[in-house]
Design a protein around this motif. Sequence first.
Motif, PDB file in Angstrom:
ATOM      1  N   TRP A  23       0.839  -1.195   0.000  1.00 28.25           N
ATOM      2  CA  TRP A  23       0.000   0.000   0.000  1.00 28.25           C
ATOM      3  C   TRP A  23       0.877   1.249   0.000  1.00 28.25           C
ATOM      4  CZ3 TRP A  23      -5.413   0.178   2.444  1.00 28.25           C
ATOM      5  CH2 TRP A  23      -6.098  -1.022   2.155  1.00 28.25           C
ATOM      6  N   TRP A  24       0.279   2.342  -0.453  1.00 30.72           N
ATOM      7  CA  TRP A  24       0.996   3.611  -0.535  1.00 30.72           C
ATOM      8  C   TRP A  24       0.421   4.615   0.451  1.00 30.72           C
ATOM      9  CZ3 TRP A  24      -0.197   4.160  -6.450  1.00 30.72           C
ATOM     10  CH2 TRP A  24       0.407   3.104  -7.144  1.00 30.72           C
ATOM     11  N   GLU A  25       1.301   5.318   1.123  1.00 29.11           N
ATOM     12  CA  GLU A  25       0.867   6.490   1.885  1.00 29.11           C
ATOM     13  C   GLU A  25       1.091   7.711   1.014  1.00 29.11           C
ATOM     14  OE1 GLU A  25       1.849   9.047   5.928  1.00 29.11           O
ATOM     15  OE2 GLU A  25       3.042   7.282   5.421  1.00 29.11           O
ATOM     16  N   PHE A  26       0.198   8.673   1.107  1.00 28.33           N
ATOM     17  CA  PHE A  26       0.414   9.877   0.322  1.00 28.33           C
ATOM     18  C   PHE A  26       0.028  11.126   1.106  1.00 28.33           C
ATOM     19  CE2 PHE A  26      -4.105  10.175  -0.683  1.00 28.33           C
ATOM     20  CZ  PHE A  26      -4.505   8.855  -0.658  1.00 28.33           C
ATOM     21  N   ASP A  27       0.659  12.227   0.715  1.00 28.21           N
ATOM     22  CA  ASP A  27       0.474  13.520   1.358  1.00 28.21           C
ATOM     23  C   ASP A  27      -0.934  14.031   1.068  1.00 28.21           C
ATOM     24  OD1 ASP A  27       0.674  16.050   2.365  1.00 28.21           O
ATOM     25  OD2 ASP A  27       2.377  16.653   1.126  1.00 28.21           O
ATOM     26  N   VAL A  28      -1.699  14.358   2.110  1.00 28.40           N
ATOM     27  CA  VAL A  28      -3.073  14.840   1.898  1.00 28.40           C
ATOM     28  C   VAL A  28      -3.180  16.362   1.962  1.00 28.40           C
ATOM     29  CG1 VAL A  28      -4.086  12.699   2.751  1.00 28.40           C
ATOM     30  CG2 VAL A  28      -3.679  14.595   4.347  1.00 28.40           C
ATOM     31  N   ARG A  29      -2.076  17.061   2.185  1.00 32.10           N
ATOM     32  CA  ARG A  29      -2.124  18.524   2.293  1.00 32.10           C
ATOM     33  C   ARG A  29      -2.390  19.147   0.922  1.00 32.10           C
ATOM     34  NH1 ARG A  29       3.569  19.526   4.973  1.00 32.10           N
ATOM     35  NH2 ARG A  29       4.030  18.019   3.308  1.00 32.10           N
ATOM     36  N   PRO A  30      -3.340  20.091   0.825  1.00 37.51           N
ATOM     37  CA  PRO A  30      -3.717  20.663  -0.472  1.00 37.51           C
ATOM     38  C   PRO A  30      -2.550  21.282  -1.229  1.00 37.51           C
ATOM     39  CG  PRO A  30      -5.327  21.267   1.190  1.00 37.51           C
ATOM     40  CD  PRO A  30      -4.190  20.609   1.927  1.00 37.51           C
ATOM     41  N   GLU A  31      -1.596  21.884  -0.512  1.00 39.41           N
ATOM     42  CA  GLU A  31      -0.516  22.595  -1.192  1.00 39.41           C
ATOM     43  C   GLU A  31       0.518  21.669  -1.820  1.00 39.41           C
ATOM     44  OE1 GLU A  31       0.667  22.350   3.207  1.00 39.41           O
ATOM     45  OE2 GLU A  31      -1.157  22.624   2.010  1.00 39.41           O
ATOM     46  N   SER A  32       0.520  20.404  -1.466  1.00 47.35           N
ATOM     47  CA  SER A  32       1.582  19.526  -1.961  1.00 47.35           C
ATOM     48  C   SER A  32       1.117  18.166  -2.448  1.00 47.35           C
ATOM     49  CB  SER A  32       2.636  19.331  -0.863  1.00 47.35           C
ATOM     50  OG  SER A  32       2.047  18.857   0.328  1.00 47.35           O
ATOM     51  N   ARG A  33      -0.167  17.824  -2.235  1.00 40.83           N
ATOM     52  CA  ARG A  33      -0.582  16.450  -2.497  1.00 40.83           C
ATOM     53  C   ARG A  33      -0.573  16.078  -3.978  1.00 40.83           C
ATOM     54  NH1 ARG A  33      -6.305  18.085  -0.143  1.00 40.83           N
ATOM     55  NH2 ARG A  33      -7.299  18.977  -1.980  1.00 40.83           N
ATOM     56  N   ASP A  34      -0.954  16.990  -4.879  1.00 38.30           N
ATOM     57  CA  ASP A  34      -1.023  16.632  -6.299  1.00 38.30           C
ATOM     58  C   ASP A  34       0.351  16.225  -6.828  1.00 38.30           C
ATOM     59  OD1 ASP A  34      -3.698  17.109  -6.289  1.00 38.30           O
ATOM     60  OD2 ASP A  34      -3.636  18.884  -7.572  1.00 38.30           O
ATOM     61  N   ASP A  35       1.372  17.013  -6.481  1.00 43.78           N
ATOM     62  CA  ASP A  35       2.716  16.683  -6.952  1.00 43.78           C
ATOM     63  C   ASP A  35       3.216  15.412  -6.304  1.00 43.78           C
ATOM     64  OD1 ASP A  35       5.195  17.454  -8.419  1.00 43.78           O
ATOM     65  OD2 ASP A  35       6.013  17.549  -6.391  1.00 43.78           O
ATOM     66  N   SER A  36       2.916  15.233  -5.018  1.00 39.61           N
ATOM     67  CA  SER A  36       3.341  14.028  -4.313  1.00 39.61           C
ATOM     68  C   SER A  36       2.724  12.782  -4.926  1.00 39.61           C
ATOM     69  CB  SER A  36       2.956  14.141  -2.831  1.00 39.61           C
ATOM     70  OG  SER A  36       3.266  12.954  -2.141  1.00 39.61           O
ATOM     71  N   ILE A  37       1.426  12.840  -5.220  1.00 40.46           N
ATOM     72  CA  ILE A  37       0.739  11.693  -5.814  1.00 40.46           C
ATOM     73  C   ILE A  37       1.255  11.413  -7.216  1.00 40.46           C
ATOM     74  CG2 ILE A  37      -1.497  10.921  -6.711  1.00 40.46           C
ATOM     75  CD1 ILE A  37      -2.745  12.294  -4.226  1.00 40.46           C
ATOM     76  N   ARG A  38       1.481  12.484  -7.996  1.00 40.19           N
ATOM     77  CA  ARG A  38       2.005  12.297  -9.356  1.00 40.19           C
ATOM     78  C   ARG A  38       3.335  11.561  -9.320  1.00 40.19           C
ATOM     79  NH1 ARG A  38       5.863  14.280 -12.004  1.00 40.19           N
ATOM     80  NH2 ARG A  38       6.265  15.874 -10.427  1.00 40.19           N
ATOM     81  N   ARG A  39       4.245  11.995  -8.448  1.00 38.82           N
ATOM     82  CA  ARG A  39       5.557  11.352  -8.361  1.00 38.82           C
ATOM     83  C   ARG A  39       5.437   9.912  -7.877  1.00 38.82           C
ATOM     84  NH1 ARG A  39       8.033  13.293  -4.512  1.00 38.82           N
ATOM     85  NH2 ARG A  39       6.788  15.073  -3.804  1.00 38.82           N
ATOM     86  N   MET A  40       4.524   9.678  -6.961  1.00 38.18           N
ATOM     87  CA  MET A  40       4.343   8.340  -6.424  1.00 38.18           C
ATOM     88  C   MET A  40       3.842   7.369  -7.492  1.00 38.18           C
ATOM     89  SD  MET A  40       2.057   7.299  -3.126  1.00 38.18           S
ATOM     90  CE  MET A  40       0.629   8.117  -3.826  1.00 38.18           C
ATOM     91  N   VAL A  41       2.861   7.815  -8.295  1.00 36.69           N
ATOM     92  CA  VAL A  41       2.311   6.953  -9.338  1.00 36.69           C
ATOM     93  C   VAL A  41       3.355   6.694 -10.422  1.00 36.69           C
ATOM     94  CG1 VAL A  41       0.566   6.768 -11.145  1.00 36.69           C
ATOM     95  CG2 VAL A  41      -0.072   7.640  -8.889  1.00 36.69           C
ATOM     96  N   VAL A  42       4.107   7.714 -10.795  1.00 43.67           N
ATOM     97  CA  VAL A  42       5.158   7.534 -11.803  1.00 43.67           C
ATOM     98  C   VAL A  42       6.163   6.499 -11.334  1.00 43.67           C
ATOM     99  CG1 VAL A  42       7.137   8.655 -12.900  1.00 43.67           C
ATOM    100  CG2 VAL A  42       4.927   9.801 -12.868  1.00 43.67           C
ATOM    101  N   GLU A  43       6.542   6.550 -10.063  1.00 41.99           N
ATOM    102  CA  GLU A  43       7.503   5.591  -9.529  1.00 41.99           C
ATOM    103  C   GLU A  43       6.916   4.179  -9.510  1.00 41.99           C
ATOM    104  OE1 GLU A  43      10.761   3.716  -7.819  1.00 41.99           O
ATOM    105  OE2 GLU A  43      10.541   5.600  -8.936  1.00 41.99           O
ATOM    106  N   ARG A  44       5.620   4.086  -9.162  1.00 42.98           N
ATOM    107  CA  ARG A  44       4.971   2.775  -9.113  1.00 42.98           C
ATOM    108  C   ARG A  44       4.921   2.152 -10.512  1.00 42.98           C
ATOM    109  NH1 ARG A  44       4.310  -1.162  -5.407  1.00 42.98           N
ATOM    110  NH2 ARG A  44       2.326  -2.257  -5.638  1.00 42.98           N
ATOM    111  N   VAL A  45       4.594   2.961 -11.511  1.00 45.85           N
ATOM    112  CA  VAL A  45       4.528   2.472 -12.891  1.00 45.85           C
ATOM    113  C   VAL A  45       5.928   2.094 -13.385  1.00 45.85           C
ATOM    114  CG1 VAL A  45       4.018   3.127 -15.272  1.00 45.85           C
ATOM    115  CG2 VAL A  45       2.397   3.688 -13.449  1.00 45.85           C
ATOM    116  N   ARG A  46       6.940   2.830 -12.953  1.00 47.91           N
ATOM    117  CA  ARG A  46       8.312   2.492 -13.327  1.00 47.91           C
ATOM    118  C   ARG A  46       8.678   1.103 -12.802  1.00 47.91           C
ATOM    119  NH1 ARG A  46      13.119   2.010 -11.436  1.00 47.91           N
ATOM    120  NH2 ARG A  46      12.437   2.511  -9.305  1.00 47.91           N
TER     121      ARG A  46
END
Length: 215
Positions: A23-46
């Motif tokens: 499972w993945w933990e991700f940043d839920v803060r509005p100011e940073s979550r979109d970029d955090s999730i994007r990087r996390m998904v890219v790494e998972r797909v890699r």
Amino acid sequence: MARYMEALTIERGGFRIKVPESWWEFDVRPESRDDSIRRMVVERVRQKPELAQYQDTYTAFLRKAAADAWKSGALYCGCMAESFGGDTPITGSITVSLVGGRTQAGEPLSTDPQVIASQLAVREAKKEGDAWRKVTTVDIPGVGTAARTYGIEDIPVPDDALNRTIRAVLMQTFVPVPGQEGKVALIAGSSQVLDLADSFFDIFDAITSTFRFAE
């Protein structure tokens, strides 16, 4: 889906809980979550190129889950998004939130598990395919008794002008916070994969059973 037995301990201010390693933990803060999730998904797909076709689905699911969790006061939020050979990825999430309330007279609401359980509504399915909800209490080792609901529920879409709902597998466990009147730790597990409801109930129960307050 038995991989939930491989656990990773998450520690946060005031509590710890074990979640599946995959499972993945991700940043839920509005100011940073979109970029955090994007990087996390890219790494998972890699790591797993076969998931590339689901990249947009994963990203949208995680962003919505993070936004909803933030609005509900989540302290921790984690998700799974796995392909097991079928056409649709298997998704689920777990959140830990600190919630509380007061009566109209301003008194803290009771956190007694039996009282909470008595105030939670049971919902019976009138026909096959209807939403339903059961209410019970459970004993969490090292923590004590907690009220719980579980079932197939129609969850309102936040801030939706059309008042739409999403049907999901949902388990919510209300754990009284020691020394804080009216406060409970709400551990909520959800998935939109209704056909695997029983499996997800087992997973959510296993994760919730590892919850502990920090000393």
